[in-house]
Design a protein around this motif. Structure first.
Motif, PDB file in Angstrom:
ATOM      1  N   LEU A  33       0.865  -1.192   0.084  1.00 51.12           N
ATOM      2  CA  LEU A  33      -0.049  -0.031   0.085  1.00 51.12           C
ATOM      3  C   LEU A  33       0.807   1.092   0.116  1.00 51.12           C
ATOM      4  CD1 LEU A  33      -2.753  -0.919   2.639  1.00 51.12           C
ATOM      5  CD2 LEU A  33      -2.690  -1.318   0.218  1.00 51.12           C
ATOM      6  N   GLU A  34       0.354   2.368  -0.592  1.00 49.94           N
ATOM      7  CA  GLU A  34       0.798   3.616  -0.539  1.00 49.94           C
ATOM      8  C   GLU A  34      -0.174   4.555  -0.026  1.00 49.94           C
ATOM      9  OE1 GLU A  34       3.574   3.035  -4.689  1.00 49.94           O
ATOM     10  OE2 GLU A  34       1.729   4.433  -4.562  1.00 49.94           O
TER      11      GLU A  34
ATOM     12  N   LEU B 149       3.966  11.498  -1.127  1.00 53.66           N
ATOM     13  CA  LEU B 149       3.819  10.172  -0.296  1.00 53.66           C
ATOM     14  C   LEU B 149       3.946  10.217   0.933  1.00 53.66           C
ATOM     15  CD1 LEU B 149       3.436   7.114  -0.782  1.00 53.66           C
ATOM     16  CD2 LEU B 149       5.998   7.181  -1.116  1.00 53.66           C
ATOM     17  N   VAL B 150       3.194   9.726   1.833  1.00 51.51           N
ATOM     18  CA  VAL B 150       3.267   9.853   3.288  1.00 51.51           C
ATOM     19  C   VAL B 150       3.592   8.610   3.813  1.00 51.51           C
ATOM     20  CG1 VAL B 150       1.822  10.009   5.285  1.00 51.51           C
ATOM     21  CG2 VAL B 150       1.303  11.344   3.472  1.00 51.51           C
ATOM     22  N   TRP B 151       3.340   7.286   3.320  1.00 54.34           N
ATOM     23  CA  TRP B 151       3.608   6.007   3.720  1.00 54.34           C
ATOM     24  C   TRP B 151       3.665   5.167   2.813  1.00 54.34           C
ATOM     25  CZ3 TRP B 151       0.914   1.573   4.719  1.00 54.34           C
ATOM     26  CH2 TRP B 151       1.442   0.530   5.205  1.00 54.34           C
ATOM     27  N   ASP B 152       4.451   4.012   2.843  1.00 53.23           N
ATOM     28  CA  ASP B 152       4.251   2.835   2.196  1.00 53.23           C
ATOM     29  C   ASP B 152       4.770   1.780   2.771  1.00 53.23           C
ATOM     30  OD1 ASP B 152       7.009   3.320   1.707  1.00 53.23           O
ATOM     31  OD2 ASP B 152       7.074   2.613  -0.437  1.00 53.23           O
ATOM     32  N   GLY B 153       3.914   0.646   2.516  1.00 50.24           N
ATOM     33  CA  GLY B 153       4.250  -0.720   3.371  1.00 50.24           C
ATOM     34  C   GLY B 153       3.183  -1.616   3.277  1.00 50.24           C
ATOM     35  N   LEU B 154       3.538  -2.731   4.175  1.00 51.22           N
ATOM     36  CA  LEU B 154       2.399  -3.983   3.976  1.00 51.22           C
ATOM     37  C   LEU B 154       1.116  -3.582   4.490  1.00 51.22           C
ATOM     38  CD1 LEU B 154       4.681  -6.979   4.036  1.00 51.22           C
ATOM     39  CD2 LEU B 154       3.665  -5.747   1.863  1.00 51.22           C
ATOM     40  N   GLY B 155       0.071  -3.842   3.969  1.00 49.23           N
ATOM     41  CA  GLY B 155      -1.455  -3.731   4.636  1.00 49.23           C
ATOM     42  C   GLY B 155      -2.302  -4.460   4.013  1.00 49.23           C
ATOM     43  N   ALA B 156      -3.557  -4.229   3.978  1.00 49.57           N
ATOM     44  CA  ALA B 156      -4.569  -5.007   3.457  1.00 49.57           C
ATOM     45  C   ALA B 156      -5.852  -3.986   3.026  1.00 49.57           C
ATOM     46  CB  ALA B 156      -5.134  -6.011   4.295  1.00 49.57           C
ATOM     47  N   VAL B 157      -6.370  -4.212   2.168  1.00 49.60           N
ATOM     48  CA  VAL B 157      -7.747  -3.460   1.529  1.00 49.60           C
ATOM     49  C   VAL B 157      -8.690  -4.629   1.343  1.00 49.60           C
ATOM     50  CG1 VAL B 157      -8.809  -2.036  -0.128  1.00 49.60           C
ATOM     51  CG2 VAL B 157      -6.507  -1.616   0.727  1.00 49.60           C
ATOM     52  N   MET B 158      -9.668  -4.530   2.098  1.00 47.77           N
ATOM     53  CA  MET B 158     -10.896  -5.458   2.164  1.00 47.77           C
ATOM     54  C   MET B 158     -12.153  -5.010   2.140  1.00 47.77           C
ATOM     55  SD  MET B 158      -9.247  -8.310   4.976  1.00 47.77           S
ATOM     56  CE  MET B 158      -8.288  -6.852   5.900  1.00 47.77           C
ATOM     57  N   PRO B 159     -13.375  -5.916   1.670  1.00 48.08           N
ATOM     58  CA  PRO B 159     -14.577  -5.204   1.376  1.00 48.08           C
ATOM     59  C   PRO B 159     -14.996  -4.968   2.820  1.00 48.08           C
ATOM     60  CG  PRO B 159     -14.344  -7.127   0.100  1.00 48.08           C
ATOM     61  CD  PRO B 159     -13.249  -7.122   0.599  1.00 48.08           C
ATOM     62  N   LEU B 160     -15.940  -4.208   3.146  1.00 47.07           N
ATOM     63  CA  LEU B 160     -16.589  -4.020   4.586  1.00 47.07           C
ATOM     64  C   LEU B 160     -17.211  -4.876   4.775  1.00 47.07           C
ATOM     65  CD1 LEU B 160     -15.647  -1.780   6.483  1.00 47.07           C
ATOM     66  CD2 LEU B 160     -17.764  -0.529   5.699  1.00 47.07           C
ATOM     67  N   GLY B 161     -18.144  -5.595   3.775  1.00 44.74           N
ATOM     68  CA  GLY B 161     -19.135  -6.612   3.942  1.00 44.74           C
ATOM     69  C   GLY B 161     -19.504  -7.042   2.831  1.00 44.74           C
ATOM     70  N   ARG B 162     -20.627  -8.060   2.818  1.00 38.26           N
ATOM     71  CA  ARG B 162     -21.150  -8.580   2.011  1.00 38.26           C
ATOM     72  C   ARG B 162     -22.407  -7.989   1.581  1.00 38.26           C
ATOM     73  NH1 ARG B 162     -16.696  -9.559   0.284  1.00 38.26           N
ATOM     74  NH2 ARG B 162     -15.491 -11.426   0.930  1.00 38.26           N
TER      75      ARG B 162
ATOM     76  N   VAL C 203      -5.234   5.896  -0.401  1.00 42.27           N
ATOM     77  CA  VAL C 203      -4.739   4.809  -0.245  1.00 42.27           C
ATOM     78  C   VAL C 203      -4.691   4.179  -1.757  1.00 42.27           C
ATOM     79  CG1 VAL C 203      -4.653   2.542   0.925  1.00 42.27           C
ATOM     80  CG2 VAL C 203      -5.429   4.578   2.106  1.00 42.27           C
ATOM     81  N   ARG C 204      -3.407   3.827  -2.190  1.00 40.03           N
ATOM     82  CA  ARG C 204      -3.493   2.835  -3.401  1.00 40.03           C
ATOM     83  C   ARG C 204      -2.849   1.662  -2.972  1.00 40.03           C
ATOM     84  NH1 ARG C 204       0.936   2.352  -6.970  1.00 40.03           N
ATOM     85  NH2 ARG C 204       0.190   1.994  -8.970  1.00 40.03           N
ATOM     86  N   VAL C 205      -3.249   0.624  -3.976  1.00 43.66           N
ATOM     87  CA  VAL C 205      -2.750  -0.863  -3.808  1.00 43.66           C
ATOM     88  C   VAL C 205      -1.732  -0.835  -4.991  1.00 43.66           C
ATOM     89  CG1 VAL C 205      -3.362  -3.392  -3.796  1.00 43.66           C
ATOM     90  CG2 VAL C 205      -5.014  -1.580  -2.726  1.00 43.66           C
TER      91      VAL C 205
ATOM     92  N   ARG D  40      -7.238   2.927  -6.506  1.00 45.31           N
ATOM     93  CA  ARG D  40      -7.147   4.065  -5.284  1.00 45.31           C
ATOM     94  C   ARG D  40      -8.366   4.285  -4.571  1.00 45.31           C
ATOM     95  NH1 ARG D  40      -5.084   9.554  -6.839  1.00 45.31           N
ATOM     96  NH2 ARG D  40      -7.049   9.564  -7.931  1.00 45.31           N
ATOM     97  N   PHE D  41      -8.347   4.500  -3.376  1.00 48.49           N
ATOM     98  CA  PHE D  41      -9.150   4.642  -2.312  1.00 48.49           C
ATOM     99  C   PHE D  41      -9.110   5.827  -1.362  1.00 48.49           C
ATOM    100  CE2 PHE D  41      -8.524   0.435  -3.248  1.00 48.49           C
ATOM    101  CZ  PHE D  41      -9.854  -0.315  -3.454  1.00 48.49           C
ATOM    102  N   ARG D  42     -10.304   6.675  -1.271  1.00 45.54           N
ATOM    103  CA  ARG D  42     -10.167   7.828  -0.480  1.00 45.54           C
ATOM    104  C   ARG D  42     -10.536   7.560   0.955  1.00 45.54           C
ATOM    105  NH1 ARG D  42      -9.207  12.536  -1.964  1.00 45.54           N
ATOM    106  NH2 ARG D  42      -9.897  12.292  -4.096  1.00 45.54           N
ATOM    107  N   VAL D  43      -9.726   7.897   1.991  1.00 44.28           N
ATOM    108  CA  VAL D  43     -10.099   7.832   3.346  1.00 44.28           C
ATOM    109  C   VAL D  43     -11.486   8.481   3.523  1.00 44.28           C
ATOM    110  CG1 VAL D  43      -9.262   8.005   5.781  1.00 44.28           C
ATOM    111  CG2 VAL D  43      -7.727   7.472   4.190  1.00 44.28           C
TER     112      VAL D  43
END
Length: 143
Positions: A20-21, A50-63, A100-102, A120-123
């Motif tokens: 993630l970035e 760029l504020v941060w890059d590293g390992l994370g996860a982006v997942m759906p909030l629910g089904r 947040v960019r995957v 890309r996702f906006r917080v």
């Protein structure tokens, strides 16, 4: 007596396999200019850092939920554009409108969801929670 969370960090760390970035618009929308032809606010380039890059996860909030309308027929609600980004606790605190960019995945066998790579996702809610193990923020799809 302090609670030892190292074991939990190792287990949760296994799901943090998206690269993630996090990008931030330092001036916010204050420096955007209205494009009168399209009616859109246009950011000067380059506008984000760029504020941060590293390992994370982006997942759906629910089904999607299955509900019964008054007529008795079963209907499926439209899927949400809300996702959650799960970051390690040492990642900086995010702000609303951070992006947040995957960028990729280190998951053996390929990414959990290949369609998220490059998205890309906006917080939208930076206060979902910070725990001893991870930081979770709500994000919405931009593109």
């Amino acid at each position: 007596m302090a609670f030892d969370v190292e074991g939990a960090r190792r287990v949760v760390g296994r799901i943090l396999d998206d690269k993630l970035e996090v990008w931030r618009d330092g001036a916010g929308r204050a420096d955007d200019v209205l494009d009168e032809a399209t009616g859109q606010l246009v950011s000067p380039k380059p506008d984000e850092c760029l504020v941060w890059d590293g390992l994370g996860a982006v997942m759906p909030l629910g089904r999607p939920a299955i509900t019964r309308p008054l007529s008795g027929a079963v209907a499926v609600e439209p899927p949400t554009t809300d996702y959650q980004a799960v970051l390690p606790v040492d990642a900086p605190e995010l702000r609303r409108d951070d992006v947040v960019r995957v960028a990729g995945s280190v998951r053996p066998g390929g990414p959990r969801d290949p369609q998220l790579i490059g998205r890309r996702f906006r917080v939208s809610d930076e206060t979902v929670g910070t725990y001893s193990v991870v930081r979770i923020v709500r994000v919405q799809v931009i593109d």
